[in-house]
Design an enzyme around this catalytic site. Structure first.
Site, PDB file in Angstrom:
ATOM      1  N   PRO A   9       0.665  -1.265  -0.105  1.00 51.61           N
ATOM      2  CA  PRO A   9       0.056   0.117   0.068  1.00 51.61           C
ATOM      3  C   PRO A   9       0.926   1.352  -0.011  1.00 51.61           C
ATOM      4  O   PRO A   9       1.836   1.343   0.565  1.00 51.61           O
ATOM      5  CB  PRO A   9      -0.720  -0.121   1.131  1.00 51.61           C
ATOM      6  CG  PRO A   9       0.009  -1.086   2.173  1.00 51.61           C
ATOM      7  CD  PRO A   9       0.509  -2.004   1.335  1.00 51.61           C
ATOM      8  N   ASN A  10       0.216   2.193  -0.696  1.00 53.84           N
ATOM      9  CA  ASN A  10       0.863   3.727  -1.006  1.00 53.84           C
ATOM     10  C   ASN A  10       2.135   3.657  -1.671  1.00 53.84           C
ATOM     11  O   ASN A  10       2.612   4.713  -1.786  1.00 53.84           O
ATOM     12  CB  ASN A  10       1.202   4.295   0.502  1.00 53.84           C
ATOM     13  CG  ASN A  10      -0.113   4.218   1.310  1.00 53.84           C
ATOM     14  OD1 ASN A  10      -1.033   4.949   0.716  1.00 53.84           O
ATOM     15  ND2 ASN A  10      -0.428   3.647   2.337  1.00 53.84           N
ATOM     16  N   ARG A  17       5.115  10.913  -2.817  1.00 51.65           N
ATOM     17  CA  ARG A  17       4.700  10.899  -1.303  1.00 51.65           C
ATOM     18  C   ARG A  17       5.872  10.988  -0.617  1.00 51.65           C
ATOM     19  O   ARG A  17       7.020  10.316  -0.905  1.00 51.65           O
ATOM     20  CB  ARG A  17       4.279   9.470  -1.184  1.00 51.65           C
ATOM     21  CG  ARG A  17       4.361   8.930   0.100  1.00 51.65           C
ATOM     22  CD  ARG A  17       4.210   7.243   0.061  1.00 51.65           C
ATOM     23  NE  ARG A  17       3.717   6.845   1.406  1.00 51.65           N
ATOM     24  CZ  ARG A  17       4.142   5.497   1.976  1.00 51.65           C
ATOM     25  NH1 ARG A  17       4.775   4.886   1.053  1.00 51.65           N
ATOM     26  NH2 ARG A  17       3.762   5.435   3.159  1.00 51.65           N
ATOM     27  N   TYR A  22      11.126   8.836   1.019  1.00 50.54           N
ATOM     28  CA  TYR A  22      11.020   8.112  -0.102  1.00 50.54           C
ATOM     29  C   TYR A  22      11.627   8.389  -1.302  1.00 50.54           C
ATOM     30  O   TYR A  22      11.832   7.535  -2.345  1.00 50.54           O
ATOM     31  CB  TYR A  22       9.823   7.204  -0.310  1.00 50.54           C
ATOM     32  CG  TYR A  22       8.968   6.962   1.093  1.00 50.54           C
ATOM     33  CD1 TYR A  22       9.601   5.476   1.651  1.00 50.54           C
ATOM     34  CD2 TYR A  22       7.878   7.436   1.649  1.00 50.54           C
ATOM     35  CE1 TYR A  22       8.796   5.289   2.797  1.00 50.54           C
ATOM     36  CE2 TYR A  22       7.267   6.941   2.726  1.00 50.54           C
ATOM     37  CZ  TYR A  22       7.931   5.858   3.301  1.00 50.54           C
ATOM     38  OH  TYR A  22       7.402   5.290   4.419  1.00 50.54           O
ATOM     39  N   ASN A  71       8.300  -5.536  -0.462  1.00 51.23           N
ATOM     40  CA  ASN A  71       7.942  -4.146   0.546  1.00 51.23           C
ATOM     41  C   ASN A  71       6.409  -4.237   0.754  1.00 51.23           C
ATOM     42  O   ASN A  71       5.600  -3.572  -0.312  1.00 51.23           O
ATOM     43  CB  ASN A  71       8.483  -3.109  -0.224  1.00 51.23           C
ATOM     44  CG  ASN A  71       8.229  -1.694   0.669  1.00 51.23           C
ATOM     45  OD1 ASN A  71       7.628  -1.882   1.688  1.00 51.23           O
ATOM     46  ND2 ASN A  71       8.926  -0.679   0.273  1.00 51.23           N
ATOM     47  N   ALA A  74       2.845  -0.573   5.195  1.00 51.64           N
ATOM     48  CA  ALA A  74       2.497  -0.631   6.516  1.00 51.64           C
ATOM     49  C   ALA A  74       1.997  -1.769   6.898  1.00 51.64           C
ATOM     50  O   ALA A  74       1.831  -2.248   8.065  1.00 51.64           O
ATOM     51  CB  ALA A  74       1.291   0.497   6.361  1.00 51.64           C
ATOM     52  N   GLU A  95      12.542  -9.284   2.187  1.00 48.87           N
ATOM     53  CA  GLU A  95      11.663  -8.247   2.789  1.00 48.87           C
ATOM     54  C   GLU A  95      12.455  -6.970   2.504  1.00 48.87           C
ATOM     55  O   GLU A  95      13.810  -6.875   2.779  1.00 48.87           O
ATOM     56  CB  GLU A  95      11.420  -8.223   4.201  1.00 48.87           C
ATOM     57  CG  GLU A  95      10.716  -7.199   4.795  1.00 48.87           C
ATOM     58  CD  GLU A  95      10.284  -7.440   6.177  1.00 48.87           C
ATOM     59  OE1 GLU A  95      10.674  -8.566   6.872  1.00 48.87           O
ATOM     60  OE2 GLU A  95      10.169  -6.187   6.976  1.00 48.87           O
ATOM     61  N   HIS A  97      12.623  -2.300   2.729  1.00 52.27           N
ATOM     62  CA  HIS A  97      12.174  -1.350   2.875  1.00 52.27           C
ATOM     63  C   HIS A  97      13.081  -0.075   2.460  1.00 52.27           C
ATOM     64  O   HIS A  97      14.314  -0.419   2.731  1.00 52.27           O
ATOM     65  CB  HIS A  97      11.646  -1.152   4.576  1.00 52.27           C
ATOM     66  CG  HIS A  97      10.936  -2.202   4.878  1.00 52.27           C
ATOM     67  ND1 HIS A  97       9.626  -2.143   4.783  1.00 52.27           N
ATOM     68  CD2 HIS A  97      11.170  -3.258   5.556  1.00 52.27           C
ATOM     69  CE1 HIS A  97       8.829  -3.239   5.149  1.00 52.27           C
ATOM     70  NE2 HIS A  97       9.946  -3.906   5.583  1.00 52.27           N
ATOM     71  N   ARG A 104      12.758   5.157  12.725  1.00 52.55           N
ATOM     72  CA  ARG A 104      11.645   5.798  12.599  1.00 52.55           C
ATOM     73  C   ARG A 104      10.890   5.557  13.607  1.00 52.55           C
ATOM     74  O   ARG A 104      11.121   5.101  14.771  1.00 52.55           O
ATOM     75  CB  ARG A 104      10.959   5.600  11.091  1.00 52.55           C
ATOM     76  CG  ARG A 104      11.808   6.030  10.052  1.00 52.55           C
ATOM     77  CD  ARG A 104      11.003   5.851   8.835  1.00 52.55           C
ATOM     78  NE  ARG A 104       9.796   6.625   8.418  1.00 52.55           N
ATOM     79  CZ  ARG A 104       8.985   6.186   7.682  1.00 52.55           C
ATOM     80  NH1 ARG A 104       9.157   5.260   6.677  1.00 52.55           N
ATOM     81  NH2 ARG A 104       8.071   6.710   7.667  1.00 52.55           N
TER      82      ARG A 104
HETATM   83  C1  DQA Z   1       7.943   1.280   3.898  1.00 52.04           C
HETATM   84  C2  DQA Z   1       8.101   1.359   5.584  1.00 52.04           C
HETATM   85  C3  DQA Z   1       6.776   1.340   6.108  1.00 52.04           C
HETATM   86  O1  DQA Z   1       6.814   1.482   7.536  1.00 52.04           O
HETATM   87  C4  DQA Z   1       5.828   2.198   5.570  1.00 52.04           C
HETATM   88  O2  DQA Z   1       4.432   2.162   6.060  1.00 52.04           O
HETATM   89  C5  DQA Z   1       5.795   2.390   4.026  1.00 52.04           C
HETATM   90  C6  DQA Z   1       7.195   2.246   3.515  1.00 52.04           C
HETATM   91  C7  DQA Z   1       9.443   1.439   3.375  1.00 52.04           C
HETATM   92  O3  DQA Z   1       9.690   1.222   2.309  1.00 52.04           O
HETATM   93  O4  DQA Z   1      10.420   2.322   3.931  1.00 52.04           O
HETATM   94  O5  DQA Z   1       4.625   2.294   3.272  1.00 52.04           O
HETATM   95  O6  DQA Z   1       7.840  -0.016   3.765  1.00 52.04           O
END
Ligand code: DQA
Length: 139
Positions: A9-10, A17, A22, A71, A74, A95, A97, A104
């Site tokens: 998501p996102n 964003r 990011y 990835n 959240a 995984e 990020h 954070r």
């Molecule tokens: C993320 C880190 C997560 O905490 C966050 O909710 C994201 C992006 C990252 O790529 O740093 O959406 O996965």
């Protein structure tokens, strides 16, 4: 070699964003560059904002592909369903990020996915996806 990158998501908003966290690059152009760098790998990309669709995609590819780079955004910090999906398939999952989640908020320090993944790469920006891919190439 068949590898799938999955973004949760996102992450469709990359480049727009929270650029301070990011970066300002959209994922599609990064993905095209990555495919050109590794022409021998059959590299695919899937993004969804919906937890169930992410579960379905892991089931779909998780018995035939050589690797998944994931990835989960959240959902990393909340989803038992995604952890179970990863446990339930045979394809190894890395995984990733983009940000260093450990620098954070506290709620980002917990990952339901890390214990069931082959490895984790955090905090290297988009280059984390390339590092994950490289690890599938050399192993
Ligand atoms: C993320 C880190 C997560 O905490 C966050 O909710 C994201 C992006 C990252 O790529 O740093 O959406 O996965």
């Amino acid at each position: 070699m068949k590898i799938l990158i999955i973004n949760g998501p996102n992450l469709n908003l990359l480049g727009k964003r929270e650029k301070n966290i990011y970066g300002d690059r959209d994922f599609e152009s990064f993905f095209e560059e990555l495919k050109n760098k590794y022409p021998k790998i059959d590299l695919e990309y899937f993004q969804s904002n919906h937890e169930g669709e992410l579960v379905d995609k892991i089931h779909e590819v998780g018995f035939s592909y050589n690797g998944i780079i994931f990835n989960a955004g959240a959902y990393t910090h909340t989803s038992v369903a995604l952890a179970d999906a990863i446990s339930g398939v045979t394809t190894p999952v890395i995984e990733v990020h983009i940000s260093n989640v450990h620098k954070r908020e506290e709620f980002r320090h917990k990952s339901f996915l890390s214990p069931v993944c082959k490895g984790i790469i955090v905090g290297f920006g988009l280059d984390g996806y390339r590092l994950a891919l490289e690890s599938f190439v050399i192993n």
